[in-house]
Write a protein that holds these residues in place. Sequence first.
Motif, mmCIF file in Angstrom:
data_model
loop_
_atom_site.group_PDB
_atom_site.id
_atom_site.type_symbol
_atom_site.label_atom_id
_atom_site.label_comp_id
_atom_site.label_asym_id
_atom_site.label_seq_id
_atom_site.Cartn_x
_atom_site.Cartn_y
_atom_site.Cartn_z
ATOM 1 N N ASP A 93 0.859 -1.379 -0.123
ATOM 2 C CA ASP A 93 0.096 -0.124 -0.074
ATOM 3 C C ASP A 93 0.713 1.378 0.160
ATOM 4 O OD1 ASP A 93 -2.641 1.419 0.487
ATOM 5 O OD2 ASP A 93 -1.621 1.980 2.127
ATOM 6 N N LEU A 94 2.011 1.249 1.058
ATOM 7 C CA LEU A 94 2.766 2.622 0.707
ATOM 8 C C LEU A 94 3.532 2.689 -0.129
ATOM 9 C CD1 LEU A 94 4.477 1.742 4.141
ATOM 10 C CD2 LEU A 94 3.022 3.894 3.911
ATOM 11 N N LEU A 95 4.008 1.498 -1.044
ATOM 12 C CA LEU A 95 4.471 1.702 -2.454
ATOM 13 C C LEU A 95 3.683 2.212 -3.644
ATOM 14 C CD1 LEU A 95 6.465 -1.657 -2.267
ATOM 15 C CD2 LEU A 95 7.292 0.678 -2.639
ATOM 16 N N MET A 96 2.275 1.445 -3.662
ATOM 17 C CA MET A 96 1.310 1.981 -4.716
ATOM 18 C C MET A 96 1.101 3.516 -4.323
ATOM 19 S SD MET A 96 1.007 -0.514 -6.493
ATOM 20 C CE MET A 96 -0.547 -0.875 -7.143
ATOM 21 N N ARG A 97 1.050 3.914 -3.228
ATOM 22 C CA ARG A 97 1.025 5.539 -2.924
ATOM 23 C C ARG A 97 2.404 6.264 -3.097
ATOM 24 N NH1 ARG A 97 -0.465 6.533 2.275
ATOM 25 N NH2 ARG A 97 -0.461 4.471 3.341
ATOM 26 N N GLY A 98 3.087 5.684 -3.594
ATOM 27 C CA GLY A 98 4.653 6.317 -3.804
ATOM 28 C C GLY A 98 5.171 7.007 -2.579
ATOM 29 N N GLU A 99 4.823 6.370 -1.509
ATOM 30 C CA GLU A 99 5.727 6.954 -0.283
ATOM 31 C C GLU A 99 7.009 6.069 0.067
ATOM 32 O OE1 GLU A 99 3.146 7.278 3.268
ATOM 33 O OE2 GLU A 99 1.239 7.645 1.846
ATOM 34 N N ALA A 100 7.280 5.203 -0.918
ATOM 35 C CA ALA A 100 8.683 4.649 -0.543
ATOM 36 C C ALA A 100 9.302 3.861 -2.138
ATOM 37 C CB ALA A 100 8.382 3.120 0.145
ATOM 38 N N ALA A 101 10.466 3.572 -2.316
ATOM 39 C CA ALA A 101 11.114 3.621 -3.308
ATOM 40 C C ALA A 101 11.088 1.908 -3.837
ATOM 41 C CB ALA A 101 12.370 3.855 -3.262
ATOM 42 N N GLY A 102 10.806 0.912 -2.893
ATOM 43 C CA GLY A 102 10.714 -0.575 -3.285
ATOM 44 C C GLY A 102 10.628 -1.229 -2.044
ATOM 45 N N MET A 103 10.612 -2.607 -2.234
ATOM 46 C CA MET A 103 10.598 -3.291 -0.748
ATOM 47 C C MET A 103 11.313 -4.482 -1.178
ATOM 48 S SD MET A 103 6.814 -5.099 -1.469
ATOM 49 C CE MET A 103 6.789 -5.821 0.288
ATOM 50 N N THR A 104 12.122 -4.693 0.228
ATOM 51 C CA THR A 104 12.675 -5.948 0.308
ATOM 52 C C THR A 104 12.024 -6.940 1.376
ATOM 53 O OG1 THR A 104 14.849 -5.073 -0.321
ATOM 54 C CG2 THR A 104 14.920 -6.912 1.052
ATOM 55 N N THR A 105 11.759 -8.156 1.139
ATOM 56 C CA THR A 105 10.899 -8.856 1.997
ATOM 57 C C THR A 105 11.790 -10.175 2.669
ATOM 58 O OG1 THR A 105 10.509 -10.509 0.373
ATOM 59 C CG2 THR A 105 9.014 -8.722 0.870
ATOM 60 N N LEU A 106 11.827 -9.951 4.033
ATOM 61 C CA LEU A 106 12.452 -10.932 4.765
ATOM 62 C C LEU A 106 11.727 -12.149 4.633
ATOM 63 C CD1 LEU A 106 13.804 -8.816 7.579
ATOM 64 C CD2 LEU A 106 14.981 -10.032 5.678
ATOM 65 N N PRO A 107 12.388 -13.534 4.845
ATOM 66 C CA PRO A 107 11.568 -14.728 4.554
ATOM 67 C C PRO A 107 10.451 -14.961 5.381
ATOM 68 C CG PRO A 107 14.011 -15.074 4.905
ATOM 69 C CD PRO A 107 13.723 -13.661 5.315
ATOM 70 N N ILE A 108 9.310 -15.598 4.833
ATOM 71 C CA ILE A 108 8.266 -16.131 5.545
ATOM 72 C C ILE A 108 8.110 -17.724 5.349
ATOM 73 C CG2 ILE A 108 6.834 -14.049 4.812
ATOM 74 C CD1 ILE A 108 5.582 -15.638 2.467
ATOM 75 N N ASN A 109 7.221 -18.236 6.289
ATOM 76 C CA ASN A 109 7.002 -19.706 6.428
ATOM 77 C C ASN A 109 5.772 -20.104 5.902
ATOM 78 O OD1 ASN A 109 6.175 -22.384 7.813
ATOM 79 N ND2 ASN A 109 8.327 -22.541 7.495
ATOM 80 N N LYS A 110 5.592 -20.544 4.728
ATOM 81 C CA LYS A 110 4.329 -20.604 3.996
ATOM 82 C C LYS A 110 3.408 -21.363 5.057
ATOM 83 C CE LYS A 110 6.599 -20.478 0.717
ATOM 84 N NZ LYS A 110 8.155 -20.034 0.703
ATOM 85 N N GLN A 111 4.033 -22.447 5.502
ATOM 86 C CA GLN A 111 3.115 -23.525 6.327
ATOM 87 C C GLN A 111 2.705 -22.824 7.516
ATOM 88 O OE1 GLN A 111 5.389 -26.933 7.620
ATOM 89 N NE2 GLN A 111 3.518 -27.919 8.815
ATOM 90 N N ALA A 112 3.414 -21.968 8.149
ATOM 91 C CA ALA A 112 2.951 -21.246 9.346
ATOM 92 C C ALA A 112 1.675 -20.454 8.823
ATOM 93 C CB ALA A 112 4.081 -20.516 9.937
ATOM 94 N N LEU A 113 1.955 -19.616 7.810
ATOM 95 C CA LEU A 113 0.870 -18.811 7.402
ATOM 96 C C LEU A 113 -0.366 -19.452 7.354
ATOM 97 C CD1 LEU A 113 2.963 -15.990 5.518
ATOM 98 C CD2 LEU A 113 2.315 -16.232 7.911
ATOM 99 N N LYS A 114 -0.369 -20.737 6.599
ATOM 100 C CA LYS A 114 -1.315 -21.514 6.035
ATOM 101 C C LYS A 114 -2.339 -21.841 7.396
ATOM 102 C CE LYS A 114 -3.041 -25.239 3.021
ATOM 103 N NZ LYS A 114 -2.649 -26.409 2.312
#
Length: 321
Positions: A93-114
């Motif tokens: 949302d912040l990126l789409m509104r132009g408030e940041a230059a880009g994003m770097t995502t730290l790792p997620i665990n898909k099983q934990a999220l599911k």
Amino acid sequence: MSRRILLTCGEPAGIGPELAPLALASGVDFVWIGDPRHLPDGTAFDLVSAPTDPVPAGRLPVLAHDFAAPATPGRPDPANAAGVIEVIARAVDLLMRGEAAGMTTLPINKQALKEGAGFAFPGHTEYLADLAGGAPVAMMLASTTVTPPCRVVPATIHIPLTQVPAALSDQALEQAIRITHAALIRDFGLPVPRIAVAGLNPHAGEGGTMGREEVDRIRPLLDRLRAEGLDIAGPLPADTMFHAPARSRYDAAICAYHDQALIPIKTLDFAGGVNVTLGLPFIRTSPDHGTAFDIAGTGRADPASTIAALRMARQMADQRR
């Protein structure tokens, strides 16, 4: 102050919280989004109310996002799954509104999220594409410490190997090629990208004796794209594409399936590899490793890939600008 890169917290029970303060060594101006309770004890941080708020040098800028529970290294808590997902959506949302230059995502665990929040996506890439309105995307793994560089894009990703021949349709392969071609121009500053395409079968089918996908499907598609003016080599035998002289002849390699792409880059540049999502309306990079629950909280997390991912996000943002 120029717009910052956003660093999303990822799975708080993994090594992500340890990597955030270590990433200050990148020299990239970024802000971490997450729950400050999850940061290692003794982390010097300042809370910010917006991504552009100034913070003294050497201190971690934190855009606070409350989670349901504290974090125990190595033991993901289902109660925190929703918070992980919300942080990613907040960054987009912040990126789409132009408030940041880009994003770097730290790792997620898909099983934990599911298990904790019913996460319905195979991974970060697919979720980000959905948040971007269903944009067609491709996953690139890019080296940062080897020369010539190694950049690979698998045309099929997280599917069983038995499903690859059917999934490697003309449409899927063409989409991967076109997305990669556009991104090399826009984000990597290569005005005339050179793309190499690997065959599906050993020896690229060897004239049809080891499979006919190259003869019947892949070569006709590449001939059509070459006729449009794209600089494309292939289909090529994958086993001879990744030594240094071969890499010097192309800027990115399109591979048929996940391991065909990831084995060479993880062999050549395990610590310096960066995951880049191509085709999004915003910049997204990530370190090329997982949550590492086995070493979380031990102080052994290696920030090299996170630092490389932040630097690549900054370079791509500057290139787009």
